[in-house]
Design a protein around this motif. Structure first.
Motif, PDB file in Angstrom:
ATOM      1  N   GLU A   1      -1.336   8.920   4.808  1.00  0.00           N
ATOM      2  CA  GLU A   1      -1.873   7.758   5.504  1.00  0.00           C
ATOM      3  C   GLU A   1      -3.367   7.598   5.246  1.00  0.00           C
ATOM      4  OE1 GLU A   1      -0.015   5.453   6.853  1.00  0.00           O
ATOM      5  OE2 GLU A   1       1.663   6.710   6.211  1.00  0.00           O
ATOM      6  N   GLU A   2      -4.082   8.705   5.145  1.00  0.00           N
ATOM      7  CA  GLU A   2      -5.511   8.648   4.836  1.00  0.00           C
ATOM      8  C   GLU A   2      -5.722   8.151   3.411  1.00  0.00           C
ATOM      9  OE1 GLU A   2      -9.682   9.004   5.041  1.00  0.00           O
ATOM     10  OE2 GLU A   2      -8.141   8.890   6.596  1.00  0.00           O
ATOM     11  N   LEU A   3      -4.856   8.586   2.496  1.00  0.00           N
ATOM     12  CA  LEU A   3      -4.947   8.144   1.108  1.00  0.00           C
ATOM     13  C   LEU A   3      -4.745   6.634   1.000  1.00  0.00           C
ATOM     14  CD1 LEU A   3      -2.853  10.960  -0.621  1.00  0.00           C
ATOM     15  CD2 LEU A   3      -5.334  10.694  -0.705  1.00  0.00           C
ATOM     16  N   VAL A   4      -3.731   6.131   1.699  1.00  0.00           N
ATOM     17  CA  VAL A   4      -3.450   4.690   1.679  1.00  0.00           C
ATOM     18  C   VAL A   4      -4.659   3.922   2.197  1.00  0.00           C
ATOM     19  CG1 VAL A   4      -2.043   2.853   2.660  1.00  0.00           C
ATOM     20  CG2 VAL A   4      -0.952   4.973   1.885  1.00  0.00           C
ATOM     21  N   LYS A   5      -5.227   4.387   3.288  1.00  0.00           N
ATOM     22  CA  LYS A   5      -6.402   3.738   3.885  1.00  0.00           C
ATOM     23  C   LYS A   5      -7.573   3.720   2.895  1.00  0.00           C
ATOM     24  CE  LYS A   5      -9.697   4.345   7.689  1.00  0.00           C
ATOM     25  NZ  LYS A   5     -10.047   5.190   8.877  1.00  0.00           N
ATOM     26  N   ARG A   6      -7.819   4.846   2.252  1.00  0.00           N
ATOM     27  CA  ARG A   6      -8.941   4.954   1.306  1.00  0.00           C
ATOM     28  C   ARG A   6      -8.744   4.031   0.104  1.00  0.00           C
ATOM     29  NH1 ARG A   6     -10.408  11.393   0.517  1.00  0.00           N
ATOM     30  NH2 ARG A   6     -10.882  11.905   2.693  1.00  0.00           N
ATOM     31  N   LEU A   7      -7.538   4.029  -0.450  1.00  0.00           N
ATOM     32  CA  LEU A   7      -7.294   3.257  -1.664  1.00  0.00           C
ATOM     33  C   LEU A   7      -7.321   1.753  -1.402  1.00  0.00           C
ATOM     34  CD1 LEU A   7      -4.565   5.477  -3.333  1.00  0.00           C
ATOM     35  CD2 LEU A   7      -6.909   5.127  -4.104  1.00  0.00           C
ATOM     36  N   LEU A   8      -6.792   1.331  -0.252  1.00  0.00           N
ATOM     37  CA  LEU A   8      -6.854  -0.090   0.086  1.00  0.00           C
ATOM     38  C   LEU A   8      -8.311  -0.532   0.249  1.00  0.00           C
ATOM     39  CD1 LEU A   8      -3.886  -0.466   2.598  1.00  0.00           C
ATOM     40  CD2 LEU A   8      -4.043  -1.418   0.288  1.00  0.00           C
ATOM     41  N   GLU A   9      -9.121   0.340   0.807  1.00  0.00           N
ATOM     42  CA  GLU A   9     -10.543   0.038   0.958  1.00  0.00           C
ATOM     43  C   GLU A   9     -11.216  -0.003  -0.412  1.00  0.00           C
ATOM     44  OE1 GLU A   9     -13.974  -1.036   2.852  1.00  0.00           O
ATOM     45  OE2 GLU A   9     -11.961  -0.841   3.718  1.00  0.00           O
ATOM     46  N   ARG A  10     -10.861   0.959  -1.268  1.00  0.00           N
ATOM     47  CA  ARG A  10     -11.437   0.978  -2.620  1.00  0.00           C
ATOM     48  C   ARG A  10     -11.015  -0.249  -3.407  1.00  0.00           C
ATOM     49  NH1 ARG A  10     -10.087   6.004  -6.531  1.00  0.00           N
ATOM     50  NH2 ARG A  10      -8.236   4.763  -7.033  1.00  0.00           N
ATOM     51  N   GLY A  11      -9.807  -0.716  -3.142  1.00  0.00           N
ATOM     52  CA  GLY A  11      -9.288  -1.869  -3.862  1.00  0.00           C
ATOM     53  C   GLY A  11     -10.079  -3.142  -3.651  1.00  0.00           C
TER      54      GLY A  11
END
Length: 208
Positions: free
Chosen positions: A119-129
């Motif tokens: 869940e933390e990975l998803v949050k980080r990557l969506l933000e990076r996107g």
């Protein structure tokens, strides 16, 4: 030669920590992602094929990645060492890397894995996107697929290095500098030994 495999799922912070390690230990950064994106930017046949696979969250074939890595090793024979970011991602790649490094009279010093919950990975990557422009950072379904690919295939590499007593797992959540400090504690344990004994022997011989 100091050769570090920096491991972790997409969004674990490998890129950030790689840059700090490069600056501290004077290493050559080998990021398969960067190499592939360079091919994509140049519009090569390899790049077009890689883009299709990366956009779908899939891995690029081993022979393509290994060929790029071998080229980089050949072009940097005087380097102090390498940091492998995003490679190896499968056990066959890890075995191939061992074979490649043996040809250059070296080997993998240690493998450090940054461990982060999905869940933390998803949050980080969506933000990076929002700023990366990468399609695979902007679609939650593709992000979760990338994490699943990592868990099913890439994580097996950890066991491969654990059998060689080279695996070190670290919590990838926290202050960047704190995580970096923990990484350095591990890396320092694997620094190539300095020829102190030989230097002392030479000095004693001069005195004699």
């Amino acid at each position: 030669m100091l050769n570090i495999v920096l491991f972790g799922p997409p969004g674990a912070g490998k890129g950030t920590q790689s840059q700090k390690l490069i600056a501290r230990y004077n290493l050559v950064h080998l990021s398969t992602g960067d190499l592939l994106r360079s091919q994509i930017a140049q519009g090569t046949e390899l790049g077009l094929r890689a883009k299709q696979l990366m956009d779908e969250g899939l891995l690029v074939p081993d022979e393509v990645v290994i060929g790029m890595i071998e080229s980089q090793l050949a072009n940097n024979t005087t380097a102090a060492g390498f940091i492998f970011d995003g490679f190896p991602r499968t056990v066959p790649q890890a075995q191939s890397l061992d074979e490649l490094t043996r040809r250059y009279d070296t080997g993998v010093s240690c493998m450090i894995a940054l461990e982060v919950a999905e869940e933390e990975l998803v949050k980080r990557l969506l933000e990076r996107g929002k700023t990366s422009g990468r399609p695979d950072d902007q679609d939650e379904t593709k992000i979760r697929k990338r994490v699943t690919v990592y868990n099913n295939e890439t994580a097996q590499v950890a066991s491969y290095y654990a059998q060689q007593n080279k695996f070190h797992g670290l919590n990838g959540i926290g202050a960047i500098d704190n995580i970096f400090g923990q990484i350095c504690e591990i890396v320092d344990q694997h620094l190539p030994a300095t020829p102190v004994a030989d230097s002392q022997a030479a000095a004693d011989e001069v005195k004699a």
